[in-house]
Design a protein around this motif. Structure first.
Motif, PDB file in Angstrom:
ATOM      1  N   LEU A  11      13.142  -1.539 -11.399  1.00  0.00           N
ATOM      2  CA  LEU A  11      13.021  -2.987 -11.292  1.00  0.00           C
ATOM      3  C   LEU A  11      12.375  -3.406  -9.760  1.00  0.00           C
ATOM      4  CD1 LEU A  11      15.601  -4.790 -13.394  1.00  0.00           C
ATOM      5  CD2 LEU A  11      13.224  -4.840 -13.822  1.00  0.00           C
ATOM      6  N   THR A  12      13.195  -2.656  -8.717  1.00  0.00           N
ATOM      7  CA  THR A  12      12.859  -2.818  -7.631  1.00  0.00           C
ATOM      8  C   THR A  12      11.517  -2.207  -7.278  1.00  0.00           C
ATOM      9  OG1 THR A  12      15.169  -2.685  -6.917  1.00  0.00           O
ATOM     10  CG2 THR A  12      13.372  -2.528  -5.162  1.00  0.00           C
ATOM     11  N   ALA A  13      11.076  -1.241  -7.702  1.00  0.00           N
ATOM     12  CA  ALA A  13       9.784  -0.716  -7.655  1.00  0.00           C
ATOM     13  C   ALA A  13       8.763  -1.390  -8.162  1.00  0.00           C
ATOM     14  CB  ALA A  13       9.555   0.552  -8.430  1.00  0.00           C
ATOM     15  N   LEU A  14       8.843  -2.441  -9.211  1.00  0.00           N
ATOM     16  CA  LEU A  14       8.108  -3.171  -9.635  1.00  0.00           C
ATOM     17  C   LEU A  14       7.288  -4.362  -8.407  1.00  0.00           C
ATOM     18  CD1 LEU A  14       9.316  -4.452 -12.801  1.00  0.00           C
ATOM     19  CD2 LEU A  14       7.411  -2.945 -12.549  1.00  0.00           C
ATOM     20  N   ALA A  15       8.064  -4.411  -7.277  1.00  0.00           N
ATOM     21  CA  ALA A  15       7.837  -5.151  -6.295  1.00  0.00           C
ATOM     22  C   ALA A  15       6.537  -4.552  -5.516  1.00  0.00           C
ATOM     23  CB  ALA A  15       8.587  -5.562  -5.245  1.00  0.00           C
ATOM     24  N   PRO A  16       6.665  -3.206  -5.064  1.00  0.00           N
ATOM     25  CA  PRO A  16       5.427  -2.909  -4.136  1.00  0.00           C
ATOM     26  C   PRO A  16       4.137  -2.503  -5.295  1.00  0.00           C
ATOM     27  CG  PRO A  16       7.268  -1.118  -4.412  1.00  0.00           C
ATOM     28  CD  PRO A  16       7.815  -2.800  -4.861  1.00  0.00           C
ATOM     29  N   ILE A  17       4.454  -2.154  -6.458  1.00  0.00           N
ATOM     30  CA  ILE A  17       3.381  -2.014  -7.519  1.00  0.00           C
ATOM     31  C   ILE A  17       2.869  -3.242  -7.612  1.00  0.00           C
ATOM     32  CG2 ILE A  17       3.130  -1.496  -9.680  1.00  0.00           C
ATOM     33  CD1 ILE A  17       5.337   0.410  -9.756  1.00  0.00           C
ATOM     34  N   SER A  18       3.421  -4.195  -7.702  1.00  0.00           N
ATOM     35  CA  SER A  18       2.795  -5.550  -7.774  1.00  0.00           C
ATOM     36  C   SER A  18       1.851  -5.871  -6.745  1.00  0.00           C
ATOM     37  CB  SER A  18       3.644  -6.760  -7.862  1.00  0.00           C
ATOM     38  OG  SER A  18       3.111  -7.916  -7.910  1.00  0.00           O
ATOM     39  N   TRP A  19       2.595  -5.631  -5.345  1.00  0.00           N
ATOM     40  CA  TRP A  19       1.620  -5.727  -3.973  1.00  0.00           C
ATOM     41  C   TRP A  19       0.482  -4.907  -4.108  1.00  0.00           C
ATOM     42  CZ3 TRP A  19       6.924  -5.245  -1.158  1.00  0.00           C
ATOM     43  CH2 TRP A  19       7.754  -6.350  -1.473  1.00  0.00           C
ATOM     44  N   GLY A  20       0.453  -3.686  -4.639  1.00  0.00           N
ATOM     45  CA  GLY A  20      -0.726  -2.735  -4.682  1.00  0.00           C
ATOM     46  C   GLY A  20      -1.820  -3.586  -5.441  1.00  0.00           C
ATOM     47  N   THR A  21      -1.696  -4.775  -6.343  1.00  0.00           N
ATOM     48  CA  THR A  21      -2.648  -5.213  -7.098  1.00  0.00           C
ATOM     49  C   THR A  21      -3.397  -6.339  -6.064  1.00  0.00           C
ATOM     50  OG1 THR A  21      -1.248  -7.094  -7.840  1.00  0.00           O
ATOM     51  CG2 THR A  21      -1.498  -5.053  -8.946  1.00  0.00           C
ATOM     52  N   THR A  22      -2.755  -6.503  -5.041  1.00  0.00           N
ATOM     53  CA  THR A  22      -3.567  -7.582  -4.057  1.00  0.00           C
ATOM     54  C   THR A  22      -4.819  -7.505  -3.730  1.00  0.00           C
ATOM     55  OG1 THR A  22      -1.222  -8.052  -3.336  1.00  0.00           O
ATOM     56  CG2 THR A  22      -2.949  -9.158  -2.143  1.00  0.00           C
ATOM     57  N   TYR A  23      -5.183  -6.275  -3.404  1.00  0.00           N
ATOM     58  CA  TYR A  23      -6.634  -5.750  -2.788  1.00  0.00           C
ATOM     59  C   TYR A  23      -7.526  -6.171  -4.089  1.00  0.00           C
ATOM     60  CZ  TYR A  23     -10.658  -3.172  -1.701  1.00  0.00           C
ATOM     61  OH  TYR A  23     -11.916  -2.969  -1.733  1.00  0.00           O
ATOM     62  N   ALA A 250      -2.739   0.579  -5.417  1.00  0.00           N
ATOM     63  CA  ALA A 250      -4.086  -0.040  -4.828  1.00  0.00           C
ATOM     64  C   ALA A 250      -5.185   1.127  -4.859  1.00  0.00           C
ATOM     65  CB  ALA A 250      -4.080  -0.521  -3.401  1.00  0.00           C
ATOM     66  N   ALA A 251      -4.783   2.221  -4.994  1.00  0.00           N
ATOM     67  CA  ALA A 251      -5.794   3.441  -4.891  1.00  0.00           C
ATOM     68  C   ALA A 251      -6.304   3.574  -6.405  1.00  0.00           C
ATOM     69  CB  ALA A 251      -5.273   4.839  -4.302  1.00  0.00           C
ATOM     70  N   VAL A 252      -5.229   3.732  -7.491  1.00  0.00           N
ATOM     71  CA  VAL A 252      -5.292   3.933  -8.914  1.00  0.00           C
ATOM     72  C   VAL A 252      -6.248   2.649  -9.502  1.00  0.00           C
ATOM     73  CG1 VAL A 252      -4.367   3.767 -10.943  1.00  0.00           C
ATOM     74  CG2 VAL A 252      -3.373   5.240  -9.105  1.00  0.00           C
ATOM     75  N   ILE A 253      -5.943   1.621  -8.925  1.00  0.00           N
ATOM     76  CA  ILE A 253      -6.689   0.168  -9.616  1.00  0.00           C
ATOM     77  C   ILE A 253      -7.908   0.576  -8.975  1.00  0.00           C
ATOM     78  CG2 ILE A 253      -6.725  -2.129  -9.332  1.00  0.00           C
ATOM     79  CD1 ILE A 253      -3.996  -2.399  -9.081  1.00  0.00           C
ATOM     80  N   GLY A 254      -8.268   0.811  -7.768  1.00  0.00           N
ATOM     81  CA  GLY A 254      -9.683   1.008  -7.178  1.00  0.00           C
ATOM     82  C   GLY A 254     -10.326   2.052  -8.093  1.00  0.00           C
ATOM     83  N   TRP A 255      -9.646   3.138  -8.455  1.00  0.00           N
ATOM     84  CA  TRP A 255     -10.327   4.225  -9.181  1.00  0.00           C
ATOM     85  C   TRP A 255     -10.638   3.570 -10.902  1.00  0.00           C
ATOM     86  CZ3 TRP A 255      -7.632   6.508 -13.477  1.00  0.00           C
ATOM     87  CH2 TRP A 255      -8.462   7.435 -14.040  1.00  0.00           C
ATOM     88  N   ARG A 320      -6.082  -2.893   1.144  1.00  0.00           N
ATOM     89  CA  ARG A 320      -6.172  -4.025   2.000  1.00  0.00           C
ATOM     90  C   ARG A 320      -5.072  -5.104   1.785  1.00  0.00           C
ATOM     91  NH1 ARG A 320     -11.448  -7.542   2.784  1.00  0.00           N
ATOM     92  NH2 ARG A 320     -10.068  -9.446   2.023  1.00  0.00           N
ATOM     93  N   THR A 321      -4.593  -5.680   2.701  1.00  0.00           N
ATOM     94  CA  THR A 321      -3.429  -6.807   2.375  1.00  0.00           C
ATOM     95  C   THR A 321      -4.075  -8.150   2.166  1.00  0.00           C
ATOM     96  OG1 THR A 321      -3.129  -7.448   4.678  1.00  0.00           O
ATOM     97  CG2 THR A 321      -1.491  -5.595   3.470  1.00  0.00           C
ATOM     98  N   ALA A 322      -3.660  -9.120   1.670  1.00  0.00           N
ATOM     99  CA  ALA A 322      -4.158 -10.279   1.310  1.00  0.00           C
ATOM    100  C   ALA A 322      -2.949 -11.220   1.071  1.00  0.00           C
ATOM    101  CB  ALA A 322      -5.182 -10.322   0.589  1.00  0.00           C
TER     102      ALA A 322
END
Length: 322
Positions: A11-23, A250-255, A320-322
């Protein structure tokens, strides 16, 4: 790491995973070149929403503590991270940010008495190396201000994680309220900076409104609550080793969604960073007493109660952050 801790870690890992969608959300839905306004729209509406839901305000010394945590975790972190992302080449801001586990290990040793082990230090180095392989592109001249801003954002985030762990939460206050305090304080700190640097807010269409709603609700309100909840129940080092999941996502979503190619070197870096994340969840043998006490029903130490939330390790280009 025992089996009954896995749901909490997940559950805690969902936070940085979600942040990786920001770009991806920023580039596909939001107005261009408005990072501070985006940071404001992520933090302040989410904070006000959580305050309305919890209906709890700080008392006494917690007005100051909430302001400090909000500044470290949101208000200072976002602008410094955005500044570094725009002034450094490629994913260099993510590389500097990936040394966060080492920063946290040092601060946790001083403020929390969590002695870093050789394994922790080596795992932190491996995580930084893995992230660098994923996001680092062809070099250019490094900007001094950009590097200092990246280091400052990493130090701010690390200090926020450790102080959140050290201070816990006031008696009778839940993690939802403490998260709302920090997001609101951070958003109020960003607001005048955004107005001064970027001017009046841009006109928003339906896509932008949808993007900001996602960032404020799922990407910030829920994610920060999960993140600070994790800080309260896991060690500071365990939590910060989940951070590399953000640039990896972010890298996986970019791909997968944006058509960005992944090289074999990047895939190696992803495997290395993910392995470091997993190893970072393993507690040293001599550090299992709180976990056993919790399983036995013993009272949880004050600095192990669940608190509020922190910001995203988001980075430009693949991260990239946003």
């Amino acid at each position: 790491m025992t089996a009954n801790r896995l749901p909490l870690i997940a559950l805690t890992a969902l936070a940085p995973i979600s942040w990786g969608t920001t770009y991806a959300v920023t580039t596909e839905f939001l107005p261009a070149d408005r990072p501070l306004f985006t940071g404001l729209m992520r933090a302040l509406p989410a904070g006000l929403l959580l305050l309305a839901l919890s209906r709890t305000l700080p008392r006494g010394a917690w007005w100051g503590k909430a302001a400090v945590l909000g500044a470290l975790n949101i208000g200072a972190f976002f602008p410094l991270l955005f500044l570094s992302a725009y002034r450094l080449p490629g994913g260099m801001a993510a590389v500097v940010g990936s040394v966060g586990p080492l920063f946290v290990a040092g601060l946790a040793a001083v403020l929390l008495g969590e002695r870093p082990t050789v394994r922790t230090l080596l795992t932190g180095i491996a995580a930084a190396l893995g992230v660098s392989l994923v996001v680092l592109k062809a070099a250019g001249a490094l900007d001094t201000i950009g590097v200092l801003a990246a280091l400052g954002s990493t130090a701010s985030m690390s200090a926020g994680v450790v102080l959140t762990k050290r201070w816990g939460r006031p008696e009778g206050v839940g993690p939802l309220a403490l998260t709302g305090w920090q997001l609101t304080a951070g958003g109020l700190l960003i607001a005048p900076i955004a107005l001064l640097v970027e001017g009046a807010p841009p006109a928003l269409d339906g896509r932008a409104i949808g993007g900001y709603l996602y960032l404020a609700l799922a990407n910030t309100a829920v994610s920060y609550w999960l993140w600070f909840r994790g800080i309260g129940r896991l060690s500071a080092t365990q939590v910060t080793f989940l951070g590399p999941l953000s640039p990896l996502t972010a890298a996986v979503i970019g791909w997968a969604a944006l058509g960005q190619a992944l090289t074999s070197l990047q895939l190696l870096g992803m495997a290395l960073a993910f392995a470091a994340t997993v190893l970072g969840q393993l507690q040293p043998r001599g550090d299992r007493r709180p976990e056993k006490a919790a399983e036995a029903g013993a009272p949880r130490p004050e600095n192990a109660i669940e608190p509020g939330d922190l910001p995203a390790l988001l980075v430009r280009d693949t991260t990239r952050t946003a």
